[in-house]
Motif scaffolding. Structure first.
Motif, short mmCIF file in Angstrom:
data_model
loop_
_atom_site.label_atom_id
_atom_site.label_comp_id
_atom_site.label_asym_id
_atom_site.label_seq_id
_atom_site.Cartn_x
_atom_site.Cartn_y
_atom_site.Cartn_z
N PRO A 487 -26.10 12.43 -22.78
CA PRO A 487 -24.75 12.53 -22.23
C PRO A 487 -23.90 11.29 -22.48
CG PRO A 487 -26.34 13.40 -20.66
CD PRO A 487 -27.14 12.78 -21.78
N ASP A 488 -22.68 11.52 -22.96
CA ASP A 488 -21.70 10.46 -23.19
C ASP A 488 -22.16 9.44 -24.22
OD1 ASP A 488 -19.92 11.55 -21.26
OD2 ASP A 488 -21.11 10.61 -19.67
N ARG A 489 -23.01 9.88 -25.13
CA ARG A 489 -23.41 9.04 -26.25
C ARG A 489 -23.21 9.81 -27.54
NH1 ARG A 489 -22.61 5.17 -23.86
NH2 ARG A 489 -24.02 3.54 -23.13
N PRO A 490 -22.82 9.12 -28.62
CA PRO A 490 -22.54 9.82 -29.88
C PRO A 490 -23.78 10.13 -30.70
CG PRO A 490 -22.07 7.49 -30.13
CD PRO A 490 -22.46 7.68 -28.68
N PHE A 491 -24.96 9.95 -30.13
CA PHE A 491 -26.19 10.23 -30.85
C PHE A 491 -27.15 10.97 -29.91
CE2 PHE A 491 -26.18 5.84 -29.26
CZ PHE A 491 -27.28 5.83 -28.42
N THR A 492 -28.10 11.67 -30.52
CA THR A 492 -29.09 12.44 -29.78
C THR A 492 -30.40 11.67 -29.69
OG1 THR A 492 -29.97 13.50 -31.76
CG2 THR A 492 -28.06 14.55 -30.71
N PHE A 493 -31.35 12.20 -28.91
CA PHE A 493 -32.67 11.58 -28.87
C PHE A 493 -33.33 11.64 -30.24
CE2 PHE A 493 -32.36 12.04 -24.23
CZ PHE A 493 -32.90 10.82 -23.82
N GLY A 494 -33.17 12.75 -30.94
CA GLY A 494 -33.76 12.85 -32.27
C GLY A 494 -33.21 11.82 -33.23
N GLN A 495 -31.90 11.62 -33.18
CA GLN A 495 -31.29 10.60 -34.05
C GLN A 495 -31.71 9.20 -33.63
OE1 GLN A 495 -27.28 11.84 -33.28
NE2 GLN A 495 -27.13 13.06 -35.17
N LEU A 496 -31.89 8.99 -32.33
CA LEU A 496 -32.29 7.67 -31.84
C LEU A 496 -33.69 7.31 -32.33
CD1 LEU A 496 -32.06 5.14 -30.13
CD2 LEU A 496 -32.60 6.51 -28.10
N ILE A 497 -34.65 8.21 -32.20
CA ILE A 497 -36.02 7.86 -32.61
C ILE A 497 -36.12 7.70 -34.12
CG2 ILE A 497 -36.94 10.23 -32.80
CD1 ILE A 497 -39.51 9.12 -31.46
N GLN A 498 -35.34 8.47 -34.87
CA GLN A 498 -35.32 8.29 -36.32
C GLN A 498 -34.75 6.92 -36.70
OE1 GLN A 498 -36.52 10.32 -38.79
NE2 GLN A 498 -37.38 11.63 -37.19
#
Length: 535
Positions: A487-498
Motif C-alpha cells: 500500500p502507498d508504494r510504487p513497487f510490489t513485494f515481488g519487485q522488492l525481493i527481485q
C-alpha cells in the motif's frame, strides 16, 4: 544453569595463551564498565555508544510488566496468534527464544509475496503483529506494516489495537507510530541490533507470544557477575579466545547443536559473529551444521567446530580439537555477546559497526527507483533454470551442471560457498537441504541463507570479510498473478525481493566476488533440478 566452555586442541591452546593476558588487561571488567577504548582509537567513537547490551538485563526488567499487561489486553481482544515483522537482530533472537520455550510465533522476515500472503491469511481475526525495526526505516518491516494495516482495515479491525511497534526512541517509526496512536516500546539506543536479544527487540514479541521472559532475564542475570570478573575461568573470555585466537586462525566456525535443549541458537549466533567480525578483510565465518553434516568428516584445517551440548553432558570427554559449550539460553546469549566483543579485540577490528550492510540496501533501492528491465539470462537450462553470472565468473559450457562446476572451481583452499535462496522458506524448506549437497561436492564449508533475511546477518561478512567466498543465488521468476501490492508504494513485494537479490549480486560483483544466479521458472522442481545438476 552455569555456562561452561571446554576447548581442546588449537582452541585449547589459544585459551591457555590468551586468557591470562585478557585477564591482566582487565578486558572483562572493561566491557562491563563500558570502556570504549578496548578496541583501539579508530573504534572508540562507535564503541562508546554500543555497549548498552551489558546493562540490558537491568534495563529490560522494567519492560516485563508492561509486556505481560499488553499480552493480557490482547488476549481479552481475542488475540491468539502473534506475528513478528522484523529482520536480522529483530527477528533472529525472538525466533530462538520462542522455539526454545515451545511457544508459537510467526516470524515474517521475508519479502517473498507468497510467504507474506500466507502470513496475512493465517488467522487474521485472532492476530496481533509486532513491527520491529531499530532504525525505524527498514524497507521490509515498513512494507509488512503497511500490508497488515490494510488487511486489518479490510477485515473491519482497527490496526491501532492489533499492531505493536518496537523501535529506537526518536526513529522515524517511533515518531509516526506514536502520532498514529500505536502502542510503542522503545529499546536502548546504545545497543546494536545483533546485541539486542535481551532488550525490547527480543522480549516484546517473545513475551506477547507467551514466553516466560522474566525467567529468560533471570538466566542472563545469573551470569552477569561471572562475566564481569577478570578471572581465567570467565566463559566470555574463554569462548572469545577459543574462537578468535587459534594460530593459524581457524576462521570458519562450525556450530553444531548436539544435545542442547536450545532450538535454533546457531542461526542467532551466526548473525552476531558474522556481522560483528566480518570487516577489514578479516572475520570469523559461522557455519550452521547438523550432527551429520559433511564438513564434520573432512578435517578441514580452517574449520573450528563448536558443539552446543546439554548440561547433562558436562562430564563427557570433549572431542579432540573441538569446543563444547553448555548452559541456559539467557546465559549463553550474554556469554556469546561478551565472547564476540573479545573476539573483535583479538582480531583487531571494531565489533560494533557494520560498514558494508548498507551497500546492498542502497543498490536495491536504486533498482526499485530506476526499475530497469531484467537482464537477459546467459542461457536457460533444459530444466527451465535461467542462468546469469557476475563478478568475473566465466562458463566454459552452457549447462546447469557446467555453471555450478565453474562456480565451485573458483574455490580456493581457504574458500567457502554461500547459498542464498530468495524464496518462500515456509512452503519450500527443501532448498535448505542443498547446503549438505554442496558441502559434499565442494569439500569446503557451505553457508545457507534465506533472502533477504541473510542480508541483515551474514551479508556484512560477504563484502567485508576475507574475499574467499563464491556465491550462488537462487531466485524465482516473477509471477505477476501471485504478486502482492504494498500500500502507498510504487513497487510490489515481488519487485522488492527481485531488487534485493539483484542489488546484492551487483555489490558482490563490485567487490570481485564470483556470483552465479539461478532463476527458477518452476520453484517446486527447482531443488531437485539443482541437486541433479551437481551430480
Amino acid at each position: 544453569m552455569t555456562v561452561r566452555v571446554h576447548a581442546t586442541g588449537a582452541a585449547g591452546e589459544a585459551v591457555a595463551r590468551l586468557v591470562p593476558q585478557l585477564v591482566a588487561d582487565g578486558v572483562a571488567s572493561g566491557i562491563t564498565t563500558l570502556d570504549p577504548s578496548l578496541w583501539g582509537p579508530a573504534a572508540e567513537e562507535e564503541s562508546a555508544k554500543r555497549l548498552g547490551w551489558t546493562e540490558a538485563v537491568a534495563i529490560s526488567d522494567a519492560l516485563v510488566e508492561p509486556i505481560l499487561a499488553l499480552r493480557d489486553t490482547l488476549h481479552a481482544r481475542g488475540v491468539k496468534h502473534i506475528v513478528l515483522g522484523g529482520m536480522g537482530g529483530s527477528s533472529l533472537a525472538p525466533e530462538v527464544i520462542t522455539q526454545t520455550y515451545g511457544v508459537a510465533l510467526t516470524v515474517l522476515d521475508s519479502t517473498d509475496p507468497g510467504q507474506v500472503r500466507a502470513a496475512l491469511e493465517d488467522r487474521l481475526a485472532q492476530t496481533a503483529v509486532v513491527i520491529s525495526s531499530k532504525s525505524g526505516s527498514t524497507v521490509e518491516t515498513d512494507s509488512q506494516k503497511r500490508v497488515y494495516e490494510k488487511a486489518f482495515r479490510d477485515a473491519g479491525i482497527d490496526p491501532i489495537e492489533r499492531i505493536v511497534v518496537v523501535t529506537d526512541p526518536g526513529s522515524p517509526l517511533d515518531v509516526s507510530a506514536r502520532a498514529d496512536g500505536y502502542t510503542v516500546f522503545n529499546a536502548d539506543p546504545n545497543v546494536g541490533g545483533r546485541y539486542s536479544a535481551l532488550t525490547a527487540f527480543g522480549l516484546v514479541p517473545s513475551g506477547l507470544a507467551g514466553v516466560d521472559i522474566r525467567n529468560l532475564l533471570d538466566e542472563a542475570q545469573s551470569m552477569e557477575l561471572t562475566l564481569a570478573l577478570d578471572t581465567p575461568d570467565n566463559p566470555g573470555l574463554v569462548l572469545g579466545a577459543a574462537i578468535a585466537g587459534t594460530v593459524p586462525l581457524k576462521d570458519k566456525l562450525g556450530i553444531v547443536a548436539d544435545g542442547t535443549y536450545i532450538v535454533g541458537f546457531a542461526d542467532w549466533a551466526e548473525q552476531l559473529i558474522a556481522e560483528s567480525t566480518g570487516k577489514d578483510g578479516k572475520g570469523i565465518l559461522p557455519v550452521v551444521l547438523d550432527t551429520d553434516s559433511p564438513e564434520l568428516g573432512l578435517n578441514l584445517p580452517d574449520l573450528q567446530i563448536i558443539r552446543l551440548v546439554g548440561d547433562e553432558d558436562d562430564t563427557r570427554e570433549v572431542r579432540e580439537g573441538e569446543i563444547e559449550i553448555s548452559g541456559s539460553l539467557g546465559g549463553q546469549m550474554l556469554v556469546w555477546e561478551y565472547a564476540t566483543a573479545v573476539a573483535g579485540r583479538l582480531l583487531g577490528i571494531n565489533p560494533f559497526d557494520q560498514p558494508d550492510v548498507e551497500s546492498a540496501k542502497i543498490a536495491a533501492r536504486g533498482l526499485l527507483d530506476a526499475r530497469p528491465e531484467p537482464t537477459e539470462p546467459l542461457f536457460v537450462d533444459d530444466s527451465g533454470v535461467e542462468v546469469r553470472v557476475a563478478g568475473g565468473l566465466e562458463l566454459a559450457e552452457h549447462t546447469l551442471s557446467g555453471a555450478i562446476g565453474a562456480l565451485l572451481a573458483q574455490l580456493g583452499p581457504d574458500g567457502y560457498v554461500s547459498l542464498q535462496a530468495y524464496l518462500d522458506r515456509v512452503h519450500h524448506p527443501e532448498f535448505a537441504a542443498l547446503r549438505d549437497v554442496f558441502a559434499a561436492k565442494s569439500a569446503r564449508p557451505v553457508t545457507f541463507g534465506w533472502g533477504p533475511r541473510f542480508l541483515h546477518s551474514t551479508g556484512q561478512y560477504h563484502k567485508g570479510g576475507p574475499a574467499v567466498g563464491v556465491f550462488l543465488q537462487i531466485t524465482a521468476q516473477p509471477d505477476e498473478t501471485h504478486d502482492l501490492a504494498i500500500p502507498d508504494r510504487p513497487f510490489t513485494f515481488g519487485q522488492l525481493i527481485q531488487a534485493q537479490a539483484a542489488g546484492d549480486a551487483s555489490v558482490l560483483a563490485e567487490h570481485g566476488r564470483p556470483v552465479l544466479t539461478l532463476t527458477l521458472r518452476d520453484v517446486a522442481a527447482g531443488a531437485a533440478a539443482i541437486t541433479a545438476a551437481i551430480g
